[in-house]
Enzyme design. Structure first.
Site, PDB file in Angstrom:
ATOM      1  N   ASP A 127      42.602  37.596  39.527  1.00 57.13           N
ATOM      2  CA  ASP A 127      44.016  37.239  39.609  1.00 57.13           C
ATOM      3  C   ASP A 127      44.364  36.374  38.403  1.00 57.13           C
ATOM      4  OD1 ASP A 127      46.582  36.382  40.297  1.00 57.13           O
ATOM      5  OD2 ASP A 127      46.068  36.095  42.411  1.00 57.13           O
ATOM      6  N   ARG A 129      47.560  35.417  37.640  1.00 55.62           N
ATOM      7  CA  ARG A 129      48.895  34.845  37.787  1.00 55.62           C
ATOM      8  C   ARG A 129      48.910  33.327  37.598  1.00 55.62           C
ATOM      9  NH1 ARG A 129      50.221  37.781  43.400  1.00 55.62           N
ATOM     10  NH2 ARG A 129      48.014  37.313  43.573  1.00 55.62           N
TER      11      ARG A 129
END
Length: 193
Positions: A127, A129
Site C-alpha cells: 500500500d 497511499r
C-alpha cells in the site's frame, strides 16, 4: 506542507440523494497534482460519518467485481445520503501505484500472484497511499472528530490529530472473483473484515 487549490462548492444530485461537492487539487512545483473530491451533505454534524474512499476506476466506474471498492462506494453514498456526512474521494488509484501499474498488477494476479505479491513484483509496497490531503480536507471543513467508515486500520491510524470516535465497518458479501483478494486484505494487510 502541501499546497492545495480549492474549488467553489457545487450541488451534485445523484441517484442516492443530493450532495454538495468541492474539489481539492494538490499543487506541485510544475503546477500539476492530483485532484480529490469532498462529497458531503448539508447536515454535517460536529462528529460526522466520513468515508475516505480511495479511487478505483475499475470498481467505481466499470463495475468490476474483482475487488469490493465499487460496492463500498455505493454503500457509503447510500448511508451518507441518509445519515449525513462526507465522502473524501481520494485520488490514489491502485493504492497509489497508478492505473497503468494497477493493470500490470491485475495481469500478475491473472498469473497467480495475490494483490500484495503483485505489487511487490512491480517494486511497490502493498500500500503506497498517503493521507496528508485527507487531513487538509478535514481541517478545511473544521472536522475534529468523526465516525470513520472503513475496514482499513491504516486509515484509522493515518489521520493525525483527527479524533476517530467510532469505526463503522463496511460489510460486502464476497463473490467468486474477490474472495481471495478479500482474504489477502484481511490476512496480510490487517483489514477488519
Amino acid at each position: 506542507m502541501i499546497t492545495i487549490d480549492i474549488s467553489q462548492i457545487a450541488t451534485l444530485p445523484t441517484k442516492y440523494g443530493i450532495f454538495k461537492i468541492q474539489a481539492f487539487k494538490e499543487v506541485t512545483k510544475n503546477g500539476e497534482g492530483k485532484e480529490h473530491l469532498a462529497i458531503f451533505t448539508d447536515n454535517l454534524s460536529d462528529e460526522p460519518i466520513v468515508r475516505v474512499h480511495s479511487e478505483c476506476l475499475t470498481g467505481d466506474a466499470l463495475g468490476s467485481v474483482k475487488c469490493d471498492c465499487g460496492e463500498q462506494l455505493q454503500y457509503a453514498l447510500e448511508l451518507i445520503a441518509k445519515e449525513g456526512g462526507m465522502i473524501i474521494y481520494h485520488r490514489q488509484e491502485g493504492r497509489n501505484i497508478g492505473l497503468l501499474n494497477k493493470v500490470n498488477a491485475y495481469a500478475l494476479q491473472d498469473a497467480g500472484f495475490n494483490t500484495v505479491e503483485a505489487n511487490h513484483q512491480l517494486g511497490f509496497k502493498a500500500d503506497e497511499r498517503t493521507y496528508e490531503v485527507v487531513e487538509f480536507i478535514l481541517h478545511h471543513f473544521g472536522i475534529k472528530k468523526l465516525k470513520l467508515l472503513t475496514n482499513n486500520p491504516k486509515k484509522i491510524e493515518s489521520l493525525g490529530d483527527i479524533e476517530i470516535i467510532e469505526r463503522l465497518p463496511i460489510q460486502i458479501t464476497p463473490n467468486p472473483h474477490n474472495e481471495g483478494y478479500l482474504q489477502v486484505k484481511k490476512d496480510q494487510m490487517g483489514h477488519l473484515l
